[in-house]
Motif scaffolding. Structure first.
Motif, PDB file in Angstrom:
ATOM      1  N   THR A   4     -11.701 -41.983 -13.762  1.00  0.00           N
ATOM      2  CA  THR A   4     -11.655 -42.282 -15.187  1.00  0.00           C
ATOM      3  C   THR A   4     -12.075 -43.743 -15.361  1.00  0.00           C
ATOM      4  N   LEU A   5     -13.037 -43.992 -16.213  1.00  0.00           N
ATOM      5  CA  LEU A   5     -13.519 -45.358 -16.430  1.00  0.00           C
ATOM      6  C   LEU A   5     -13.096 -45.867 -17.800  1.00  0.00           C
ATOM      7  N   VAL A   6     -12.490 -47.044 -17.813  1.00  0.00           N
ATOM      8  CA  VAL A   6     -12.242 -47.744 -19.070  1.00  0.00           C
ATOM      9  C   VAL A   6     -13.537 -48.474 -19.434  1.00  0.00           C
ATOM     10  N   ILE A 100      -2.254 -52.799 -21.375  1.00  0.00           N
ATOM     11  CA  ILE A 100      -2.009 -51.677 -22.290  1.00  0.00           C
ATOM     12  C   ILE A 100      -3.056 -50.581 -22.092  1.00  0.00           C
ATOM     13  N   MET A 101      -4.309 -50.969 -22.063  1.00  0.00           N
ATOM     14  CA  MET A 101      -5.387 -49.989 -21.942  1.00  0.00           C
ATOM     15  C   MET A 101      -5.346 -49.259 -20.605  1.00  0.00           C
ATOM     16  N   LEU A 102      -5.114 -50.008 -19.535  1.00  0.00           N
ATOM     17  CA  LEU A 102      -5.071 -49.382 -18.216  1.00  0.00           C
ATOM     18  C   LEU A 102      -3.899 -48.424 -18.089  1.00  0.00           C
ATOM     19  N   THR A 103      -2.764 -48.764 -18.680  1.00  0.00           N
ATOM     20  CA  THR A 103      -1.608 -47.860 -18.632  1.00  0.00           C
ATOM     21  C   THR A 103      -1.957 -46.520 -19.259  1.00  0.00           C
ATOM     22  N   ILE A 104      -2.612 -46.550 -20.409  1.00  0.00           N
ATOM     23  CA  ILE A 104      -3.013 -45.307 -21.072  1.00  0.00           C
ATOM     24  C   ILE A 104      -4.050 -44.564 -20.233  1.00  0.00           C
ATOM     25  N   ALA A 105      -5.000 -45.302 -19.685  1.00  0.00           N
ATOM     26  CA  ALA A 105      -6.044 -44.673 -18.869  1.00  0.00           C
ATOM     27  C   ALA A 105      -5.452 -43.988 -17.646  1.00  0.00           C
ATOM     28  N   ILE A 108      -4.074 -40.674 -18.749  1.00  0.00           N
ATOM     29  CA  ILE A 108      -5.155 -39.705 -18.967  1.00  0.00           C
ATOM     30  C   ILE A 108      -5.705 -39.214 -17.631  1.00  0.00           C
ATOM     31  N   ALA A 109      -5.896 -40.134 -16.694  1.00  0.00           N
ATOM     32  CA  ALA A 109      -6.417 -39.747 -15.378  1.00  0.00           C
ATOM     33  C   ALA A 109      -5.462 -38.783 -14.680  1.00  0.00           C
ATOM     34  N   ALA A 110      -4.180 -39.117 -14.692  1.00  0.00           N
ATOM     35  CA  ALA A 110      -3.196 -38.273 -14.020  1.00  0.00           C
ATOM     36  C   ALA A 110      -3.130 -36.882 -14.663  1.00  0.00           C
ATOM     37  N   ALA A 111      -3.182 -36.841 -15.986  1.00  0.00           N
ATOM     38  CA  ALA A 111      -3.102 -35.569 -16.696  1.00  0.00           C
ATOM     39  C   ALA A 111      -4.301 -34.680 -16.419  1.00  0.00           C
ATOM     40  N   ASN A 112      -5.425 -35.296 -16.066  1.00  0.00           N
ATOM     41  CA  ASN A 112      -6.662 -34.537 -15.852  1.00  0.00           C
ATOM     42  C   ASN A 112      -7.037 -34.393 -14.381  1.00  0.00           C
ATOM     43  N   GLY A 113      -6.152 -34.807 -13.483  1.00  0.00           N
ATOM     44  CA  GLY A 113      -6.400 -34.615 -12.060  1.00  0.00           C
ATOM     45  C   GLY A 113      -7.349 -35.601 -11.432  1.00  0.00           C
ATOM     46  N   ASP A 114      -7.639 -36.709 -12.111  1.00  0.00           N
ATOM     47  CA  ASP A 114      -8.496 -37.731 -11.513  1.00  0.00           C
ATOM     48  C   ASP A 114      -7.687 -38.569 -10.531  1.00  0.00           C
ATOM     49  N   THR A 115      -8.362 -39.160  -9.582  1.00  0.00           N
ATOM     50  CA  THR A 115      -7.659 -39.895  -8.525  1.00  0.00           C
ATOM     51  C   THR A 115      -7.894 -41.396  -8.566  1.00  0.00           C
ATOM     52  N   ALA A 116      -8.624 -41.863  -9.575  1.00  0.00           N
ATOM     53  CA  ALA A 116      -8.840 -43.308  -9.714  1.00  0.00           C
ATOM     54  C   ALA A 116      -9.093 -43.647 -11.172  1.00  0.00           C
ATOM     55  N   VAL A 117      -8.726 -44.874 -11.516  1.00  0.00           N
ATOM     56  CA  VAL A 117      -9.099 -45.470 -12.807  1.00  0.00           C
ATOM     57  C   VAL A 117      -9.905 -46.717 -12.485  1.00  0.00           C
ATOM     58  N   ALA A 118     -11.067 -46.827 -13.101  1.00  0.00           N
ATOM     59  CA  ALA A 118     -11.952 -47.970 -12.842  1.00  0.00           C
ATOM     60  C   ALA A 118     -12.028 -48.883 -14.059  1.00  0.00           C
ATOM     61  N   ALA A 119     -12.116 -50.176 -13.770  1.00  0.00           N
ATOM     62  CA  ALA A 119     -12.305 -51.174 -14.821  1.00  0.00           C
ATOM     63  C   ALA A 119     -13.271 -52.229 -14.299  1.00  0.00           C
TER      64      ALA A 119
END
Length: 235
Positions: A4-6, A100-105, A108-119
């Motif tokens: 998931t990319l912010v 704040i933004m990363l917490t929400i991201a 979303i990532a966890a709910a959709n089965g993604d394994t990383a959040v990128a910024a």
């Protein structure tokens, strides 16, 4: 690793989107409307998601943004001109914005089965923005591991955190990033102003990377004087 990319729609995050897509890792793009005066950047983020064929999530934080008062990005405060490495740029801080933004991201990532959040936070932001520094990203990644323990395993991916913006231009160019389809200017006019900190930094990055800058600027002269003053000051 699905990511998931912010994405703000700016040069940095669109470049990272292009890199992740080329690697087959980009899963979705998340953007935030926090009442920023330059919210036209969100159009560029949505276009990036459409171009790369991934879902686009636009999260409305405009009410919260109104409570985070005092920033030139959200209030009726003049956006200063000049280089980012100047104290005047501190007025562009929106407190805890990335946290704040990363917490929400991450949610979303966890709910959709993604394994990383990128910024796409990078070294040029360290002087002004505390939530762009390695100390923050390291601590935040650890906090999210604890927050999602037993539910999901989501890592924080910040490949540019110790890189320069010129490095990002180089990486984006190699991945085919459409730089003309990105928005950086904090003033949100019809064209990039060419004078505010993010415009000056953008122009400098293309110059240092040796990559042609496709951006139309209102002020085509200011950057040279700003960079000369920055270098002369030894910043």
């Amino acid at each position: 690793m699905k990511t998931t990319l912010v994405c703000s729609g700016g040069l940095d995050s669109v470049s990272l989107a292009q890199v992740l897509a080329a690697e087959g890792r980009l899963s979705r793009i998340v953007s935030f409307d926090y009442g920023q005066r330059h919210r036209k950047e969100l159009e560029f983020a949505a276009a990036c998601a459409g171009r790369l064929g991934v879902p686009f999530h636009l999260v409305d934080l405009s009410g919260l943004g109104a409570a985070l008062s005092g920033s030139a990005l959200t209030d009726d405060v003049a956006v200063p001109d000049g280089h980012y490495a100047e104290d005047t740029m501190r007025v562009t801080v929106v407190p805890n914005r990335n946290a704040i933004m990363l917490t929400i991201a991450f949610g979303i990532a966890a709910a959709n089965g993604d394994t990383a959040v990128a910024a796409a936070v990078h070294g040029g932001d360290h002087f002004i923005y505390p939530d762009c520094r390695p100390a923050f990203t390291d601590a935040f990644g650890a906090m999210q591991r604890a927050a999602l323990d037993g539910y999901a395993d989501v890592a924080l991916h910040v490949p540019f955190v110790r890189a320069t913006k010129a490095d990002i231009v180089t990486a984006g160019a190699a991945a085919g990033a459409p730089f003309a389809e990105t928005w950086s200017c904090y003033k949100g006019g019809d064209l990039h102003c060419g004078r505010c900190g993010t415009c000056v930094e953008r122009r400098e990055a293309f110059h240092l990377a040796g990559v042609a800058d496709p951006t139309d600027y209102e002020d085509r002269v200011f950057w040279c004087a700003a960079v000369a003053a920055h270098v002369a000051g030894g910043a």
